[in-house]
Design an enzyme around this catalytic site. Structure first.
Site, PDB file in Angstrom:
ATOM      1  N   ALA A 126      70.839  65.315 105.738  1.00 50.86           N
ATOM      2  CA  ALA A 126      70.189  64.908 106.007  1.00 50.86           C
ATOM      3  C   ALA A 126      69.458  64.804 104.497  1.00 50.86           C
ATOM      4  O   ALA A 126      68.955  66.070 104.331  1.00 50.86           O
ATOM      5  CB  ALA A 126      69.607  63.967 106.994  1.00 50.86           C
ATOM      6  N   CYS A 247      64.980  74.758  99.725  1.00 50.64           N
ATOM      7  CA  CYS A 247      64.006  75.336  98.570  1.00 50.64           C
ATOM      8  C   CYS A 247      62.492  75.596  98.867  1.00 50.64           C
ATOM      9  O   CYS A 247      61.775  75.475  98.512  1.00 50.64           O
ATOM     10  CB  CYS A 247      63.558  73.111  98.771  1.00 50.64           C
ATOM     11  SG  CYS A 247      63.086  72.170  99.764  1.00 50.64           S
TER      12      CYS A 247
END
Ligand code: SAM
Length: 321
Positions: A126, A247
Protein backbone atom coordinates in the site's frame (compact mmCIF):
# COMPACT_ATOMS: atom_id res chain seq x y z
CA UNK A 1 18.32 18.24 19.52
CA UNK A 2 18.56 20.77 16.68
CA UNK A 3 21.48 21.63 14.48
CA UNK A 4 21.62 25.42 14.89
CA UNK A 5 25.38 25.39 15.49
CA UNK A 6 26.06 23.03 12.59
CA UNK A 7 27.98 24.37 9.56
CA UNK A 8 24.96 23.76 7.31
CA UNK A 9 21.88 25.79 8.16
CA UNK A 10 19.18 23.17 8.59
CA UNK A 11 16.49 22.58 11.18
CA UNK A 12 16.84 18.79 10.77
CA UNK A 13 17.91 16.87 13.93
CA UNK A 14 21.65 17.10 14.61
CA UNK A 15 22.02 13.34 15.02
CA UNK A 16 20.35 12.74 11.66
CA UNK A 17 22.61 15.31 9.96
CA UNK A 18 25.72 13.78 11.54
CA UNK A 19 24.71 10.34 10.35
CA UNK A 20 24.07 11.66 6.83
CA UNK A 21 27.51 13.23 6.91
CA UNK A 22 28.97 9.78 7.59
CA UNK A 23 26.80 8.05 4.95
CA UNK A 24 26.78 10.40 1.95
CA UNK A 25 29.76 11.54 -0.15
CA UNK A 26 31.22 14.77 1.28
CA UNK A 27 30.96 16.56 -2.08
CA UNK A 28 27.19 16.11 -2.25
CA UNK A 29 26.32 16.59 1.43
CA UNK A 30 25.39 20.25 1.26
CA UNK A 31 23.21 19.82 -1.86
CA UNK A 32 21.59 16.77 -0.29
CA UNK A 33 20.83 18.69 2.91
CA UNK A 34 19.42 21.61 0.95
CA UNK A 35 17.15 19.27 -0.97
CA UNK A 36 15.18 18.60 2.24
CA UNK A 37 13.78 22.13 2.00
CA UNK A 38 13.10 22.35 -1.74
CA UNK A 39 9.71 22.04 -3.45
CA UNK A 40 10.23 19.36 -6.04
CA UNK A 41 8.35 19.14 -9.32
CA UNK A 42 5.45 16.66 -9.16
CA UNK A 43 6.22 13.55 -11.19
CA UNK A 44 3.67 11.14 -12.59
CA UNK A 45 3.40 8.05 -14.76
CA UNK A 46 1.01 7.50 -17.63
CA UNK A 47 -1.06 4.45 -16.73
CA UNK A 48 -0.75 2.33 -19.87
CA UNK A 49 -3.35 -0.10 -18.53
CA UNK A 50 -5.97 2.55 -19.29
CA UNK A 51 -4.61 5.03 -21.82
CA UNK A 52 -1.67 6.01 -24.01
CA UNK A 53 1.11 8.54 -23.58
CA UNK A 54 0.05 10.79 -26.53
CA UNK A 55 -3.54 10.91 -25.23
CA UNK A 56 -2.37 12.05 -21.76
CA UNK A 57 0.08 14.61 -23.12
CA UNK A 58 -2.55 16.13 -25.43
CA UNK A 59 -5.21 16.28 -22.71
CA UNK A 60 -2.94 17.79 -20.03
CA UNK A 61 -1.41 20.36 -22.39
CA UNK A 62 -4.93 21.38 -23.44
CA UNK A 63 -5.71 21.97 -19.75
CA UNK A 64 -2.69 24.28 -19.48
CA UNK A 65 -0.21 22.03 -17.63
CA UNK A 66 3.52 22.64 -18.27
CA UNK A 67 4.78 19.10 -18.84
CA UNK A 68 8.41 18.10 -18.79
CA UNK A 69 9.29 14.62 -20.02
CA UNK A 70 11.62 12.51 -17.86
CA UNK A 71 14.09 11.26 -20.44
CA UNK A 72 15.19 8.11 -18.61
CA UNK A 73 11.73 6.57 -18.36
CA UNK A 74 9.06 6.47 -21.06
CA UNK A 75 5.59 7.61 -20.07
CA UNK A 76 6.97 9.69 -17.17
CA UNK A 77 6.53 13.45 -16.81
CA UNK A 78 6.58 16.18 -14.22
CA UNK A 79 4.81 19.48 -13.66
CA UNK A 80 6.04 22.46 -11.59
CA UNK A 81 5.26 22.36 -7.84
CA UNK A 82 2.54 25.01 -8.16
CA UNK A 83 0.59 22.74 -10.56
CA UNK A 84 0.51 19.76 -8.18
CA UNK A 85 -2.89 20.52 -6.74
CA UNK A 86 -4.52 21.06 -10.14
CA UNK A 87 -2.96 17.80 -11.35
CA UNK A 88 -4.36 15.79 -8.45
CA UNK A 89 -7.76 17.39 -9.03
CA UNK A 90 -7.72 16.71 -12.78
CA UNK A 91 -10.04 14.26 -14.55
CA UNK A 92 -7.07 12.15 -15.67
CA UNK A 93 -5.92 11.69 -12.09
CA UNK A 94 -9.46 10.96 -10.84
CA UNK A 95 -9.99 8.31 -13.51
CA UNK A 96 -6.63 6.62 -12.87
CA UNK A 97 -5.15 7.52 -16.28
CA UNK A 98 -2.09 8.94 -14.53
CA UNK A 99 -0.47 8.03 -11.18
CA UNK A 100 1.47 10.61 -9.16
CA UNK A 101 4.66 8.94 -7.90
CA UNK A 102 8.15 10.03 -6.79
CA UNK A 103 10.80 9.46 -9.43
CA UNK A 104 12.98 7.49 -7.01
CA UNK A 105 10.06 5.23 -6.16
CA UNK A 106 9.63 4.33 -9.86
CA UNK A 107 13.14 2.86 -9.88
CA UNK A 108 12.28 -0.23 -7.84
CA UNK A 109 9.93 -1.86 -10.40
CA UNK A 110 12.37 -0.84 -13.16
CA UNK A 111 15.16 -2.71 -11.39
CA UNK A 112 12.95 -5.74 -10.65
CA UNK A 113 11.72 -5.77 -14.30
CA UNK A 114 8.67 -8.07 -14.03
CA UNK A 115 7.47 -9.55 -17.36
CA UNK A 116 4.00 -10.51 -18.63
CA UNK A 117 3.06 -14.03 -17.55
CA UNK A 118 5.37 -14.20 -14.51
CA UNK A 119 4.50 -14.84 -10.86
CA UNK A 120 5.30 -11.71 -8.89
CA UNK A 121 4.88 -10.75 -5.22
CA UNK A 122 4.69 -7.23 -3.77
CA UNK A 123 5.21 -7.89 -0.07
CA UNK A 124 4.48 -4.42 1.41
CA UNK A 125 2.21 -2.92 -1.17
CA UNK A 126 0.00 0.00 0.00
CA UNK A 127 -0.88 2.49 -1.34
CA UNK A 128 0.03 0.56 -4.48
CA UNK A 129 2.11 2.87 -6.70
CA UNK A 130 4.65 0.17 -7.42
CA UNK A 131 2.01 -2.59 -7.68
CA UNK A 132 0.26 -0.55 -10.38
CA UNK A 133 3.52 0.14 -12.15
CA UNK A 134 4.31 -3.60 -12.16
CA UNK A 135 0.81 -4.52 -13.40
CA UNK A 136 1.37 -2.11 -16.30
CA UNK A 137 4.81 -3.61 -17.03
CA UNK A 138 3.17 -7.07 -16.98
CA UNK A 139 0.31 -5.84 -19.21
CA UNK A 140 -2.14 -7.34 -16.70
CA UNK A 141 -0.94 -10.85 -17.62
CA UNK A 142 0.40 -13.42 -15.16
CA UNK A 143 0.11 -13.46 -11.38
CA UNK A 144 0.70 -10.41 -9.21
CA UNK A 145 0.04 -10.80 -5.48
CA UNK A 146 0.01 -7.71 -3.25
CA UNK A 147 0.30 -8.03 0.54
CA UNK A 148 -0.41 -5.27 3.07
CA UNK A 149 -0.81 -5.68 6.82
CA UNK A 150 -2.44 -2.38 7.83
CA UNK A 151 -6.21 -2.53 7.31
CA UNK A 152 -6.83 1.14 6.37
CA UNK A 153 -3.92 1.11 3.94
CA UNK A 154 -5.07 -2.23 2.50
CA UNK A 155 -8.40 -0.70 1.46
CA UNK A 156 -6.63 2.29 -0.03
CA UNK A 157 -4.45 -0.15 -2.00
CA UNK A 158 -7.55 -1.95 -3.32
CA UNK A 159 -9.18 1.33 -4.35
CA UNK A 160 -6.03 2.51 -6.16
CA UNK A 161 -5.70 -0.79 -8.02
CA UNK A 162 -9.34 -0.67 -9.05
CA UNK A 163 -9.09 2.91 -10.24
CA UNK A 164 -5.91 2.04 -12.16
CA UNK A 165 -7.48 -0.99 -13.90
CA UNK A 166 -4.94 -3.47 -12.45
CA UNK A 167 -7.28 -6.44 -12.84
CA UNK A 168 -4.52 -9.06 -12.51
CA UNK A 169 -3.69 -8.25 -8.87
CA UNK A 170 -4.76 -10.46 -5.96
CA UNK A 171 -4.66 -8.55 -2.68
CA UNK A 172 -4.04 -10.05 0.77
CA UNK A 173 -4.52 -8.35 4.14
CA UNK A 174 -1.70 -10.25 5.84
CA UNK A 175 1.53 -9.83 7.74
CA UNK A 176 4.27 -10.15 5.13
CA UNK A 177 6.53 -11.83 7.70
CA UNK A 178 4.45 -15.01 7.45
CA UNK A 179 4.26 -15.24 3.64
CA UNK A 180 7.60 -17.00 3.03
CA UNK A 181 6.66 -19.86 5.35
CA UNK A 182 3.16 -20.16 3.84
CA UNK A 183 4.16 -20.02 0.15
CA UNK A 184 7.84 -20.93 -0.11
CA UNK A 185 9.76 -21.23 -3.42
CA UNK A 186 6.91 -19.77 -5.48
CA UNK A 187 7.63 -16.40 -7.09
CA UNK A 188 9.75 -15.43 -10.11
CA UNK A 189 10.15 -11.92 -8.71
CA UNK A 190 9.54 -10.31 -5.34
CA UNK A 191 9.48 -6.64 -4.44
CA UNK A 192 10.03 -5.69 -0.80
CA UNK A 193 9.52 -1.93 -0.51
CA UNK A 194 9.96 -2.17 3.22
CA UNK A 195 8.25 -0.09 5.91
CA UNK A 196 11.04 2.15 7.21
CA UNK A 197 11.92 5.24 9.22
CA UNK A 198 11.13 7.23 6.01
CA UNK A 199 14.11 9.52 6.45
CA UNK A 200 14.02 10.56 2.80
CA UNK A 201 10.55 12.01 3.40
CA UNK A 202 11.75 14.51 6.01
CA UNK A 203 10.71 18.03 5.05
CA UNK A 204 12.81 20.80 6.59
CA UNK A 205 9.72 23.04 6.54
CA UNK A 206 7.63 20.53 8.49
CA UNK A 207 9.11 19.44 11.86
CA UNK A 208 6.23 16.97 12.21
CA UNK A 209 7.86 14.92 9.43
CA UNK A 210 10.71 13.87 11.78
CA UNK A 211 8.98 14.23 15.13
CA UNK A 212 8.86 10.44 15.69
CA UNK A 213 12.38 9.78 14.45
CA UNK A 214 15.09 8.51 16.78
CA UNK A 215 17.67 5.72 16.78
CA UNK A 216 15.34 3.39 18.63
CA UNK A 217 12.79 3.76 15.79
CA UNK A 218 15.51 3.05 13.23
CA UNK A 219 16.46 -0.11 15.10
CA UNK A 220 12.83 -1.21 15.44
CA UNK A 221 12.39 -0.76 11.70
CA UNK A 222 15.57 -2.71 11.05
CA UNK A 223 14.31 -5.66 13.12
CA UNK A 224 11.05 -5.81 11.17
CA UNK A 225 12.85 -5.41 7.85
CA UNK A 226 15.12 -8.38 8.60
CA UNK A 227 12.10 -10.61 9.15
CA UNK A 228 10.28 -9.31 6.06
CA UNK A 229 13.40 -9.81 3.97
CA UNK A 230 13.81 -13.37 5.23
CA UNK A 231 10.17 -14.03 4.30
CA UNK A 232 10.69 -12.46 0.85
CA UNK A 233 13.73 -14.65 0.14
CA UNK A 234 11.87 -17.78 1.21
CA UNK A 235 8.94 -16.97 -1.09
CA UNK A 236 11.27 -16.71 -4.09
CA UNK A 237 11.76 -19.71 -6.37
CA UNK A 238 15.35 -20.82 -6.99
CA UNK A 239 16.58 -18.62 -9.85
CA UNK A 240 14.14 -15.86 -8.84
CA UNK A 241 14.96 -12.17 -8.34
CA UNK A 242 14.24 -9.92 -5.37
CA UNK A 243 14.45 -6.16 -5.00
CA UNK A 244 14.76 -4.77 -1.49
CA UNK A 245 14.31 -1.02 -1.15
CA UNK A 246 13.59 1.66 1.45
CA UNK A 247 13.23 5.43 1.58
CA UNK A 248 15.65 5.65 4.52
CA UNK A 249 19.36 6.45 4.57
CA UNK A 250 20.25 4.47 7.72
CA UNK A 251 22.62 1.56 6.99
CA UNK A 252 20.88 -0.45 9.75
CA UNK A 253 17.75 -0.45 7.55
CA UNK A 254 19.61 -1.06 4.30
CA UNK A 255 23.04 -2.68 3.98
CA UNK A 256 22.79 -4.29 7.41
CA UNK A 257 19.36 -5.80 6.66
CA UNK A 258 20.73 -7.40 3.49
CA UNK A 259 24.03 -8.37 5.11
CA UNK A 260 22.21 -10.33 7.82
CA UNK A 261 20.43 -12.39 5.12
CA UNK A 262 23.66 -13.00 3.23
CA UNK A 263 25.07 -14.43 6.46
CA UNK A 264 21.95 -16.57 6.95
CA UNK A 265 21.64 -17.90 3.39
CA UNK A 266 25.33 -18.08 2.40
CA UNK A 267 25.82 -18.81 -1.30
CA UNK A 268 22.10 -19.53 -1.82
CA UNK A 269 21.59 -15.80 -2.48
CA UNK A 270 23.76 -13.15 -4.12
CA UNK A 271 23.56 -9.42 -4.72
CA UNK A 272 23.57 -8.46 -8.41
CA UNK A 273 24.81 -5.16 -9.88
CA UNK A 274 22.27 -2.43 -10.64
CA UNK A 275 22.73 0.06 -13.48
CA UNK A 276 20.66 3.22 -13.17
CA UNK A 277 20.43 6.03 -15.73
CA UNK A 278 21.29 8.61 -13.04
CA UNK A 279 24.38 10.43 -11.78
CA UNK A 280 23.07 11.07 -8.23
CA UNK A 281 23.91 7.58 -6.94
CA UNK A 282 26.52 5.96 -4.71
CA UNK A 283 27.36 2.28 -4.11
CA UNK A 284 26.27 0.52 -0.91
CA UNK A 285 28.47 0.97 2.15
CA UNK A 286 30.81 -1.83 3.27
CA UNK A 287 31.45 -0.37 6.71
CA UNK A 288 29.26 1.38 9.28
CA UNK A 289 30.63 2.01 12.76
CA UNK A 290 31.98 -1.30 14.03
CA UNK A 291 30.07 -3.29 11.39
CA UNK A 292 31.68 -4.59 8.19
CA UNK A 293 29.32 -5.77 5.50
CA UNK A 294 29.61 -8.44 2.82
CA UNK A 295 31.51 -6.90 -0.06
CA UNK A 296 28.68 -7.81 -2.48
CA UNK A 297 26.88 -4.83 -0.94
CA UNK A 298 28.93 -2.53 -3.15
CA UNK A 299 26.38 -3.55 -5.84
CA UNK A 300 23.56 -1.94 -3.86
CA UNK A 301 22.69 1.66 -4.74
CA UNK A 302 21.84 4.70 -2.66
CA UNK A 303 20.07 7.41 -4.67
CA UNK A 304 21.23 10.79 -3.37
CA UNK A 305 18.46 13.32 -2.82
CA UNK A 306 18.44 16.38 -5.04
CA UNK A 307 16.04 19.01 -6.39
CA UNK A 308 14.26 16.36 -8.52
CA UNK A 309 14.34 13.18 -6.45
CA UNK A 310 14.13 11.97 -2.88
CA UNK A 311 16.79 9.67 -1.45
CA UNK A 312 16.27 5.93 -1.87
CA UNK A 313 18.11 2.63 -1.31
CA UNK A 314 17.92 -0.33 -3.70
CA UNK A 315 19.46 -3.77 -3.59
CA UNK A 316 18.77 -6.63 -6.02
CA UNK A 317 19.31 -10.24 -5.00
CA UNK A 318 19.10 -13.48 -6.89
CA UNK A 319 18.31 -16.78 -5.20
CA UNK A 320 20.57 -19.49 -6.58
CA UNK A 321 19.09 -22.52 -4.80
N1 SAM B 1 5.16 -0.07 -2.19
C1 SAM B 1 4.23 0.96 -1.75
C2 SAM B 1 3.98 1.93 -2.90
O1 SAM B 1 4.83 2.07 -3.77
O2 SAM B 1 2.90 2.51 -2.93
C3 SAM B 1 4.72 1.66 -0.50
C4 SAM B 1 5.02 0.70 0.61
S1 SAM B 1 5.41 1.46 2.15
C5 SAM B 1 7.06 1.87 1.97
C6 SAM B 1 5.48 0.07 3.22
C7 SAM B 1 4.14 -0.57 3.49
O3 SAM B 1 4.36 -1.75 4.27
C8 SAM B 1 3.18 0.29 4.29
O4 SAM B 1 1.96 0.38 3.61
C9 SAM B 1 3.00 -0.48 5.60
O5 SAM B 1 1.71 -0.35 6.15
C10 SAM B 1 3.27 -1.90 5.15
N2 SAM B 1 3.66 -2.85 6.21
C11 SAM B 1 4.16 -2.59 7.45
N3 SAM B 1 4.39 -3.73 8.11
C12 SAM B 1 4.05 -4.74 7.27
C13 SAM B 1 4.06 -6.17 7.37
N4 SAM B 1 4.48 -6.78 8.49
N5 SAM B 1 3.59 -6.89 6.34
C14 SAM B 1 3.15 -6.28 5.20
N6 SAM B 1 3.13 -4.95 5.04
C15 SAM B 1 3.57 -4.19 6.05
Amino acid sequence: MQSAAYPFATPLPLLFVKRLQAILPTASLEDSLQSFSCSRPTSFRVNTLKTTEPAVVTALRAEGFSLRRIEWRSGTYCVPPDQRRALTESRLFGEGLIYVQDLSSMLAPMVLAPKPGERVLDLAAAPGGKTLQMAAMMENRGELSAVESVRGRFFRLKANLKRGGATMVRTYLKDGRSVGAKVPDRFDRVLLDAPCASEARFDANDPESWSHWNLKKVQESARKQRRLLDSAIRSLRPGGTLVYCTCSFSPEENEQAVDSQLRRYGDAVAVTPIELPLSNVQPGLLQWGRHSYNEQLRHAVRVLPNAEMRGFFLCRLIRHH
